[in-house]
Design a protein around this motif. Structure first.
Motif, short mmCIF file in Angstrom:
data_model
loop_
_atom_site.label_atom_id
_atom_site.label_comp_id
_atom_site.label_asym_id
_atom_site.label_seq_id
_atom_site.Cartn_x
_atom_site.Cartn_y
_atom_site.Cartn_z
N VAL A 105 49.76 19.85 3.68
CA VAL A 105 48.43 20.45 3.53
C VAL A 105 47.89 20.17 2.13
N LEU A 106 48.73 20.35 1.13
CA LEU A 106 48.31 20.10 -0.24
C LEU A 106 47.96 18.64 -0.47
N CYS A 107 48.74 17.74 0.11
CA CYS A 107 48.45 16.30 -0.03
C CYS A 107 47.11 15.95 0.58
N ARG A 108 46.81 16.51 1.73
CA ARG A 108 45.53 16.23 2.36
C ARG A 108 44.37 16.74 1.51
N LYS A 109 44.60 17.81 0.80
CA LYS A 109 43.53 18.42 0.00
C LYS A 109 43.33 17.70 -1.32
N TYR A 110 44.43 17.30 -1.95
CA TYR A 110 44.34 16.80 -3.31
C TYR A 110 44.69 15.32 -3.47
N MET A 111 45.04 14.64 -2.37
CA MET A 111 45.47 13.25 -2.50
C MET A 111 44.86 12.33 -1.45
#
Length: 801
Positions: A105-111
């Motif tokens: 989830v974090l990767c989709r948001k910030y990467m």
């Protein structure tokens, strides 16, 4: 692919063509056919490294699909700051602690960036020639591509007149030239028109014998339809006899003996005035007789093409046209001579799509855009998670080092934007480039979950700088170009790597193993992890290249020591519970067991961190990884993954399985014009779509079966298949600065000549014993290995026993 050609007016149906009284002999290296092309994947490519065309060879109408390598939509842009730098530690912590779903989830948001005006390469348009209808059968039709002369031609007899057309794309004169001749005086009549396809454009007739198309490479599939290069295509028609007139944006020739058409295409990609450049190029070319243009073109092409020859034994199929020979292979047959032709065709394609003066390297389709790839989500661009690299695998070994130049130039041009990406996205020095780039040198994070955060893609691409040095020994190139780019990439990874809290390895991440998934411990499917195998292989390769360059150049000893310390902390290659080479640092199960990507096997090829000689257990694990993947009933068997298998099995010394994959590439992923395609149903494609990586990587694999030179050794016939018992190859290149000829009979080495171009120790290895003799020396005692000091100009003679 293989869609009907709707724009080809008046195509003569196959049934109209009467069988010739004598079928012309098949004279390699030539592709030839007894009918015109009815679709794009029947047409034949010509090119000069920038300008290209697909030639259909019709009788009632000739159709040339036009391309120019700098016709790109889009523009350079700076992606929005995603906050990657600020959240990198948070994502890494989640992955280290096994919270994979949260990390995704974090990767989709910030990467992951949005695509924006990313762009694509585009086809330019068409040149159409319409001829008077014939009243009877067409006799003696032959359409061919002479690979040795780089000339596409058509010959046929209609209504008692023999017509001949020749099409060449001159690198010397930077124009496309079409020569039309009739055997009867005054018998040549036709209409010529040119268009820009779907690109917004205007057509004019600026002079009585000329047409011009000007416009912009605007499209809305990969960009906003408002940005792209400005282009100009200009045509001049010179007739021998008869009349030429202009009307309705077309030129008409009536009653001529012969005619020559000159086409120039340019853009403002490199600045300047494309219209003026077209005028200059056509004016200069049209002052020369066709025979002079042809002779200069052939000499320029043969300077490169004739360096290598391949003979895999006699054939009984010489009288069959290329498409019929391919059909026999598709039906389960074998045809070594067709494989020879495929190999030399690929060398032709690399020459035609990538020359020393090319403004860009070969893209996914070389320079021949079929209008299908540019409409896909993956676009017609430069994919750096394998495909662009594959395009240049044959460059050095197949003795076309000059054709490597556009890629080497392109790599260096990525450094400046890559510095911005390294600093702004990661807060690191050096330069970085991710999985996709384009003519505008995009280097930032991508928009695909399984590949967008692939930070080592630029490193893989940059390894071609080192590869060029290994083959050429060009110390100035190493010092002035290769090492600065590699050092700066290493500076990025020294700052980017992080210590694994459990294993204490230095690892990359968050990172995918492009474009694959794994099953996380909680049962979810994930793509990002810490320290995937492909990243470890590439970082180790980068650090090792820099360390060796330092040793050779005697510079940056402290930096080299830092790299050595960091390299020692990289994870080792691991063998998993199934006996396979692990794709990830943890022994995860494959999320898509049938996936086409096997990027972790770059340790086997193109790199040599795994070899049967030095690391037999890892070599066996690599074999298991391959066999587990391809044994899946729904394995995504596509052109580039099949070409990979040729190289993998060649490195494993398994000539029989490498040969099986050569045949599979021809049977399943190669069309009538011997261009490879990505099959419908893979990667979202509804049609078979031409992609050149299968051609280029496939030929590299054929060379790898006959000669290998990694690890400081020259291996003669390391993966010779039983299907090629007798043959010879001349002119292949080996690392260390060698040119190699090899001959064999009954599956055994008979002789080899190795020519040295630089000082060194030539280490020769063979599966069978041989005598070795250097100039003026007695033959050595029989051995399967020899180490001989050499200097430039030395020639070593190897005789099999």
């Amino acid at each position: 692919m293989n869609r009907p050609l709707l724009l080809l007016m008046g195509v003569v149906l196959m049934a109209q063509f009467a069988a010739p009284a004598e079928i012309p002999a098949w004279n390699p290296p030539t592709l030839w056919y007894q009918q015109p092309a009815t679709c794009w994947m029947d047409a034949l490519p010509v090119g000069n490294g920038r300008l290209g065309a697909m030639v259909f060879g019709g009788v009632d109408a000739e159709h040339l699909a036009l391309n120019e390598s700098t016709v790109w939509s889009g523009e350079a842009e700076t992606p929005k700051d995603l906050g990657t730098r600020e959240h990198l530690a948070e994502i890494r912590t989640a992955l280290f602690e096994g919270r994979y779903a949260e990390a995704q989830v974090l990767c989709r948001k910030y990467m992951l960036h949005k695509k924006g005006n990313y762009c694509t390469h585009l086809p330019l348009g068409e040149l159409l020639l319409r001829f008077p209808e014939t009243s009877g059968d067409i006799h003696g039709y032959r359409r061919e591509l002479d690979l040795d002369a780089a000339n596409a031609s058509v010959q046929y007899t209609a209504d008692g007149v023999r017509y001949e057309r020749s099409v060449l794309c001159s690198s010397v004169d930077q124009v496309l030239v079409i020569r039309l001749v009739a055997s009867t005086l005054g018998a040549l009549s036709f209409e010529a028109a040119i268009n820009a396809g779907e690109n917004p454009s205007e057509i004019s007739a600026p002079e009585p014998e000329s047409l011009a198309v000007t416009g912009h490479a605007y499209e809305t599939r990969q960009s906003d339809g408002k940005c792209g290069v400005r282009f100009c295509a200009r045509l001049k028609l010179v007739a021998d006899g008869g009349r030429v007139s202009a009307a309705n944006n077309a030129l008409t020739v009536a009653g001529a003996n012969a005619a020559t058409i000159f086409v120039a295409i340019n853009t403002d990609f490199l600045s300047g005035d494309p219209e003026a450049l077209c005028r200059e190029q056509i004016a200069a070319a049209s002052r020369k007789p066709f025979e002079q243009l042809l002779a200069a073109h052939i000499a320029d092409h043969q300077r490169l093409f004739r360096r290598v020859s391949l003979d895999l034994g006699p054939s009984i199929l010489d009288a069959l046209p290329t498409n019929q020979r391919l059909e026999r292979v598709r039906a389960g047959g074998d045809d070594p001579e067709l494989i020879e032709t495929f190999f030399q065709y690929v060398r032709y394609l690399l020459i035609a799509s990538s020359r020393e003066n090319s403004p860009l390297p070969a893209n996914l389709q070389g320079i021949w855009n079929d209008s299908l790839a540019c409409g896909m989500g993956w676009t017609c661009d430069f994919h750096l998670d394998i495909n662009t690299q594959q395009n240049y695998w044959p460059a050095e070994v197949c003795n076309l080092s000059e054709c490597h130049t556009p890629l080497l130039n392109f790599i260096e041009s990525l450094r400046a934007p890559g510095r911005i990406t390294a600093r702004e996205t990661y807060g690191c020095p050096g330069w970085v480039c991710h999985a996709v780039t384009n003519a505008w040198r995009y280097t930032d994070l991508g928009w695909g979950v399984t590949w967008g955060a692939n930070t080592t893609a630029g490193v893989w691409l940059a390894s071609h700088l080192w590869e060029h040095y290994q083959f050429t020994g060009d110390r100035a190139f190493l010092a002035e170009r290769a090492y600065p780019a590699l050092k700066e990439a290493a500076e990025f990874f020294l700052a980017y790597l992080v210590e694994h809290p459990e294993y204490h390895y230095l690892v990359t991440g968050p990172a995918p193993s492009p474009e694959n998934w794994f099953i996380a411990p909680d049962g979810s499917r994930a793509s990002e992890s810490m320290g995937p195998t492909c990243d470890t292989v590439l970082v180790r390769e980068l650090f090792s290249q820099c360390i060796e360059a330092n040793r050779l150049l005697g510079v940056d000893t402290e930096f080299a020591a830092t790299l050595e310390a960091a390299r020692a902390k990289l994870p080792p290659l691991k063998i998993g519970k199934h006996g396979q080479l692990q794709e990830w640092l943890e022994d995860f199960e494959d999320g898509i067991p049938h996936h086409r990507h096997m990027v972790h096997l770059i340790a086997l090829y193109p790199f040599d961190q795994i070899t049967p000689q030095r690391t037999p257990e890892l070599a066996q694990a690599a074999r298991v990884a391959v066999e587990r993947r391809i044994s899946q009933p729904n394995w995504e068997d596509v052109e580039w993954s099949r070409a990979n298998l040729i190289n993998f099995y060649a490195r494993l010394g398994d000539g029989a399985l490498a040969h099986d994959s050569v045949l599979a590439l021809l049977r399943k992923m190669t069309d009538n014009n011997l261009l490879t395609f990505s099959a419908a149903g893979i990667g979202g494609a509804k049609d078979n779509i031409f992609v050149i990586d299968g051609n280029l990587a496939g030929a590299a694999g054929i060379a790898e079966m006959l000669l290998q030179s990694h690890g400081g050794e020259i291996r003669l016939l390391p993966a010779l298949p039983p299907a090629w018992p007798d043959g010879q190859v001349k002119g292949l290149r080996a690392r260390g600065g060698y040119e190699v000829d090899i001959a064999w009979r009954g599956g055994q080495l008979t002789e080899s000549t190795i020519r040295a171009t630089r000082d060194g120790v030539c280490r020769i290895r063979s599966a069978t014993a041989f005598h070795l003799r250097s100039e003026g020396a007695e033959p050595t005692v029989p051995s399967s290995a020899a180490d001989i000091p050499v200097k430039p100009g030395d020639m070593l003679h190897v005789s099999g026993i």
